[in-house]
Design a protein around this motif. Structure first.
Motif, PDB file in Angstrom:
ATOM      1  N   LEU A  85     -19.584  96.503 -53.909  1.00 44.80           N
ATOM      2  CA  LEU A  85     -18.356  96.841 -52.865  1.00 44.80           C
ATOM      3  C   LEU A  85     -18.338  95.486 -51.912  1.00 44.80           C
ATOM      4  CD1 LEU A  85     -18.813 100.690 -51.990  1.00 44.80           C
ATOM      5  CD2 LEU A  85     -17.710  99.576 -53.783  1.00 44.80           C
ATOM      6  N   PHE A  86     -18.979  94.519 -52.162  1.00 46.86           N
ATOM      7  CA  PHE A  86     -19.042  93.556 -51.204  1.00 46.86           C
ATOM      8  C   PHE A  86     -19.808  93.744 -49.967  1.00 46.86           C
ATOM      9  CE2 PHE A  86     -16.393  92.489 -54.779  1.00 46.86           C
ATOM     10  CZ  PHE A  86     -16.849  91.114 -55.035  1.00 46.86           C
TER      11      PHE A  86
ATOM     12  N   GLU B 209     -21.726  98.593 -43.207  1.00 43.04           N
ATOM     13  CA  GLU B 209     -20.945  97.643 -43.461  1.00 43.04           C
ATOM     14  C   GLU B 209     -20.018  98.012 -44.798  1.00 43.04           C
ATOM     15  OE1 GLU B 209     -21.279  93.085 -43.513  1.00 43.04           O
ATOM     16  OE2 GLU B 209     -21.618  93.632 -45.542  1.00 43.04           O
ATOM     17  N   THR B 210     -18.542  98.081 -44.478  1.00 44.44           N
ATOM     18  CA  THR B 210     -17.723  98.433 -45.342  1.00 44.44           C
ATOM     19  C   THR B 210     -17.328  97.275 -46.398  1.00 44.44           C
ATOM     20  OG1 THR B 210     -16.537 100.166 -44.239  1.00 44.44           O
ATOM     21  CG2 THR B 210     -15.327  99.058 -46.037  1.00 44.44           C
ATOM     22  N   ILE B 211     -17.213  95.970 -45.778  1.00 51.27           N
ATOM     23  CA  ILE B 211     -17.047  94.808 -46.632  1.00 51.27           C
ATOM     24  C   ILE B 211     -17.396  93.362 -45.899  1.00 51.27           C
ATOM     25  CG2 ILE B 211     -14.420  94.775 -46.143  1.00 51.27           C
ATOM     26  CD1 ILE B 211     -14.123  93.555 -48.906  1.00 51.27           C
ATOM     27  N   SER B 212     -18.088  92.611 -46.503  1.00 46.51           N
ATOM     28  CA  SER B 212     -18.511  91.408 -45.734  1.00 46.51           C
ATOM     29  C   SER B 212     -17.494  90.641 -44.963  1.00 46.51           C
ATOM     30  CB  SER B 212     -19.113  90.663 -46.857  1.00 46.51           C
ATOM     31  OG  SER B 212     -19.342  89.243 -46.373  1.00 46.51           O
ATOM     32  N   PRO B 213     -17.743  90.182 -44.086  1.00 50.44           N
ATOM     33  CA  PRO B 213     -16.725  89.495 -43.029  1.00 50.44           C
ATOM     34  C   PRO B 213     -16.291  87.999 -43.520  1.00 50.44           C
ATOM     35  CG  PRO B 213     -18.355  90.611 -41.334  1.00 50.44           C
ATOM     36  CD  PRO B 213     -18.802  90.880 -43.031  1.00 50.44           C
TER      37      PRO B 213
ATOM     38  N   SER C 293     -23.831  88.545 -55.988  1.00 50.30           N
ATOM     39  CA  SER C 293     -25.240  88.361 -56.829  1.00 50.30           C
ATOM     40  C   SER C 293     -26.063  89.527 -56.976  1.00 50.30           C
ATOM     41  CB  SER C 293     -25.984  87.358 -55.963  1.00 50.30           C
ATOM     42  OG  SER C 293     -26.513  87.848 -54.899  1.00 50.30           O
ATOM     43  N   LYS C 294     -25.877  90.533 -56.230  1.00 51.76           N
ATOM     44  CA  LYS C 294     -26.667  91.842 -56.232  1.00 51.76           C
ATOM     45  C   LYS C 294     -25.611  93.003 -56.865  1.00 51.76           C
ATOM     46  CE  LYS C 294     -30.247  90.856 -53.352  1.00 51.76           C
ATOM     47  NZ  LYS C 294     -31.125  91.472 -52.156  1.00 51.76           N
ATOM     48  N   ASP C 295     -24.704  92.548 -57.426  1.00 49.30           N
ATOM     49  CA  ASP C 295     -23.633  93.356 -58.194  1.00 49.30           C
ATOM     50  C   ASP C 295     -24.140  93.883 -59.460  1.00 49.30           C
ATOM     51  OD1 ASP C 295     -21.559  94.975 -59.402  1.00 49.30           O
ATOM     52  OD2 ASP C 295     -19.891  93.331 -58.915  1.00 49.30           O
TER      53      ASP C 295
ATOM     54  N   VAL D 258     -26.525 101.744 -56.451  1.00 52.70           N
ATOM     55  CA  VAL D 258     -25.362 102.515 -56.036  1.00 52.70           C
ATOM     56  C   VAL D 258     -25.889 103.452 -54.863  1.00 52.70           C
ATOM     57  CG1 VAL D 258     -23.618 104.412 -56.701  1.00 52.70           C
ATOM     58  CG2 VAL D 258     -24.204 102.625 -57.986  1.00 52.70           C
ATOM     59  N   SER D 259     -27.056 103.956 -54.970  1.00 52.27           N
ATOM     60  CA  SER D 259     -27.506 104.915 -53.939  1.00 52.27           C
ATOM     61  C   SER D 259     -27.714 104.292 -52.363  1.00 52.27           C
ATOM     62  CB  SER D 259     -28.918 105.262 -54.226  1.00 52.27           C
ATOM     63  OG  SER D 259     -29.605 104.460 -54.377  1.00 52.27           O
ATOM     64  N   GLU D 260     -27.321 103.005 -52.319  1.00 54.03           N
ATOM     65  CA  GLU D 260     -27.409 102.444 -51.278  1.00 54.03           C
ATOM     66  C   GLU D 260     -25.740 102.275 -50.444  1.00 54.03           C
ATOM     67  OE1 GLU D 260     -30.405  98.542 -50.746  1.00 54.03           O
ATOM     68  OE2 GLU D 260     -28.680  98.276 -52.208  1.00 54.03           O
ATOM     69  N   TYR D 261     -25.022 102.478 -51.337  1.00 56.01           N
ATOM     70  CA  TYR D 261     -23.454 102.199 -50.848  1.00 56.01           C
ATOM     71  C   TYR D 261     -23.354 102.986 -49.658  1.00 56.01           C
ATOM     72  CZ  TYR D 261     -22.541 100.188 -55.367  1.00 56.01           C
ATOM     73  OH  TYR D 261     -22.398  99.396 -56.717  1.00 56.01           O
ATOM     74  N   GLY D 262     -23.517 104.216 -49.587  1.00 52.44           N
ATOM     75  CA  GLY D 262     -23.301 105.379 -48.761  1.00 52.44           C
ATOM     76  C   GLY D 262     -24.189 104.801 -47.315  1.00 52.44           C
ATOM     77  N   GLU D 263     -25.282 104.669 -47.523  1.00 57.40           N
ATOM     78  CA  GLU D 263     -26.179 104.154 -46.236  1.00 57.40           C
ATOM     79  C   GLU D 263     -26.040 103.040 -45.572  1.00 57.40           C
ATOM     80  OE1 GLU D 263     -28.259 106.713 -45.713  1.00 57.40           O
ATOM     81  OE2 GLU D 263     -27.466 107.661 -47.487  1.00 57.40           O
ATOM     82  N   ILE D 264     -25.248 101.936 -46.370  1.00 59.74           N
ATOM     83  CA  ILE D 264     -24.868 100.806 -45.425  1.00 59.74           C
ATOM     84  C   ILE D 264     -23.478 100.941 -44.656  1.00 59.74           C
ATOM     85  CG2 ILE D 264     -24.214  98.222 -45.821  1.00 59.74           C
ATOM     86  CD1 ILE D 264     -25.519  98.560 -48.494  1.00 59.74           C
TER      87      ILE D 264
END
Length: 441
Positions: free
Chosen positions: A406-407, A423-427, A374-376, A415-421
């Motif tokens: 990236l789920f 979690e790689t992918i939602s369980p 939903s936030k893609d 996009v700036s959040e990707y590296g700070e999170i």
């Protein structure tokens, strides 16, 4: 001659002494437009390499051009770039130069490694083997990793993983996340095999990307499916694609090349529609004023139309100025320069802009699982998934709240959040993918 040799030897020795004060790992954030890329220098007595972990690039050769007790100059020839910095009490303050443009880049000690708790660690309770397959149309050899579960047998299902746009390795590595590796590991533990591969001309794969389009990458993926059918012994053979890889999955499934499909944020509407919405959402998420973004997108549409028409000009600045005047908008010079860059011919981009997979999605008869977040902000679910009808009764569409492109579970989707999170992918996504594949007999 001997005197010269002794002089050079002394120079190298002196460089080594000075380099000791800089020896080690140094990391910093390079601001490029709205993005911030992590760069890491690994400096020893006489050598230096550069990593760009956000882009999955590591070990880029660099040269220590000069080193004193408080300053350093580094040249990165393959990138046509350089770095000059001075030692401070807190690290190194300096400037990164590339293509005639200068960017401030301050470094601090350490490799800046992020915590990625989902990245699998050995030992593994399954078998992996290096394999390769060839795209017969141009001879490109794709190198990959085949993962075989512990109790692998002739009815074991297998998926071919296809990455999104831009060249990536077999793990689809981005910002130190390795989503394809995480998926492969998770599925292997549940008895599902997988094959993931380096994109052409990247990693261990060969082939040219100069004239490559989505069609080219589709042919690469088809070669992977053919390999699985002709050289291994599996049950159902499916394709899991992320972003552009999802579109490729639709195209191959509609042609009857796959037994099932898993699409992670695969575009269904045209590339033009995707990129217009993507630009609008991402620029707003990064803090640009709404009016500026709206004005930019207003001109970006006609620029895309010119590219679809294969319009060529050696005066892109004049074309953009005329469009800005025609649409009565006001744009910062940086965004006008970006529009000039978009106007330049690009084989992949020109093909993608006109590509739509909606007919193929409707034509698919195999089971398909279409996922979205939903936030893609890159491939918005509301634009691509809502209202779709799939033929196969086992097919499903699911949009996950609070997940990005990236789920990952996120706050804004920027996009700036990707590296700070971390979690790689939602369980939940991992579980749902495995459940869907296991439901196919």
């Amino acid at each position: 001659m001997k005197t010269i040799f002794i002089f050079l030897g002394g120079l190298i020795f002196s460089l080594g002494l000075h380099a000791q004060s800089f020896q080690g790992d140094w990391n910093g954030k390079l601001a490029v437009g709205l993005q911030k890329l992590t760069l890491v220098f690994h400096i020893s007595d006489q050598t230096c390499t550069l990593d760009s972990p956000d882009q999955g690039a590591k070990g880029i050769p660099a040269t220590l051009e000069s080193v004193t007790s408080d300053s350093i100059s580094i040249k990165i020839s393959t990138l046509r770039a350089s770095y000059q910095g001075k030692k401070t009490a807190t690290g190194i303050e300096g400037v990164f130069t590339q293509g005639g443009m200068k960017f401030p880049l301050n470094l601090k000690a350490g490799d800046g490694a992020k915590n990625r708790p989902q990245t699998p660690k050995a030992p593994f309770d399954y078998t992996t083997k290096e394999v390769s397959f060839t795209n017969a149309s141009d001879g490109a050899v794709l190198s990959g990793t085949l993962v075989l579960p512990k109790d692998y047998h002739s009815k074991t299902p297998v998926i071919l993983m296809v990455s999104g746009s831009g060249l990536q390795n077999r793990d689809e590595e981005i910002m130190e996340h390795k989503p394809f590796l995480v998926i492969a590991d998770y599925l292997a533990k549940l008895g599902i095999a997988s094959l993931r591969y380096d994109d052409r001309s990247f990693g261990k794969s060969t082939g040219s990307v100069v004239q490559a389009t989505t069609e080219t990458f589709k042919q690469d993926a088809e070669a992977g499916l053919n390999y699985l059918r002709q050289n291994e012994h599996f049950g159902k053979i499916g394709i899991l694609g992320h972003s552009e890889g999802g579109t490729i999955a639709y195209l191959l499934a509609a042609a009857g090349k796959a037994d099932f499909v898993v699409s992670l944020a695969g575009p269904t509407v045209s590339g033009k529609e995707i990129l217009l919405e993507q630009n609008s959402l991402l620029l707003k998420a990064e803090g640009l004023p709404e009016q500026v973004v709206n004005d930019y997108v207003k001109v970006l549409g006609p620029v895309f139309d010119l590219r679809i028409q294969k319009f060529n000009t050696n005066k892109p600045d004049e074309v953009i100025k005329e469009l800005v005047k025609q649409y009565q908008v006001s744009l910062p010079s940086g965004l006008q320069k970006n529009l000039e860059a978009v106007l330049a011919p690009n084989v992949w981009n020109d093909y993608f802009l006109a590509l739509s997979a909606q007919d193929e999605v409707r034509a698919m008869t195999c089971p398909a699982f279409l996922l979205g977040g939903s936030k893609d902000l890159q491939v918005p679910a509301i634009l691509n998934l809502y209202g779709l009808k799939l033929k196969n009764r086992k097919s499903k569409i699911k949009v996950y709240p609070a997940l990005n492109h990236l789920f990952q579970t996120c706050q804004t989707g920027a996009v700036s959040e990707y590296g700070e999170i971390e979690e790689t992918i939602s369980p939940e996504v991992l579980y749902d993918i495995s459940k869907f594949i296991k439901s196919i007999k």
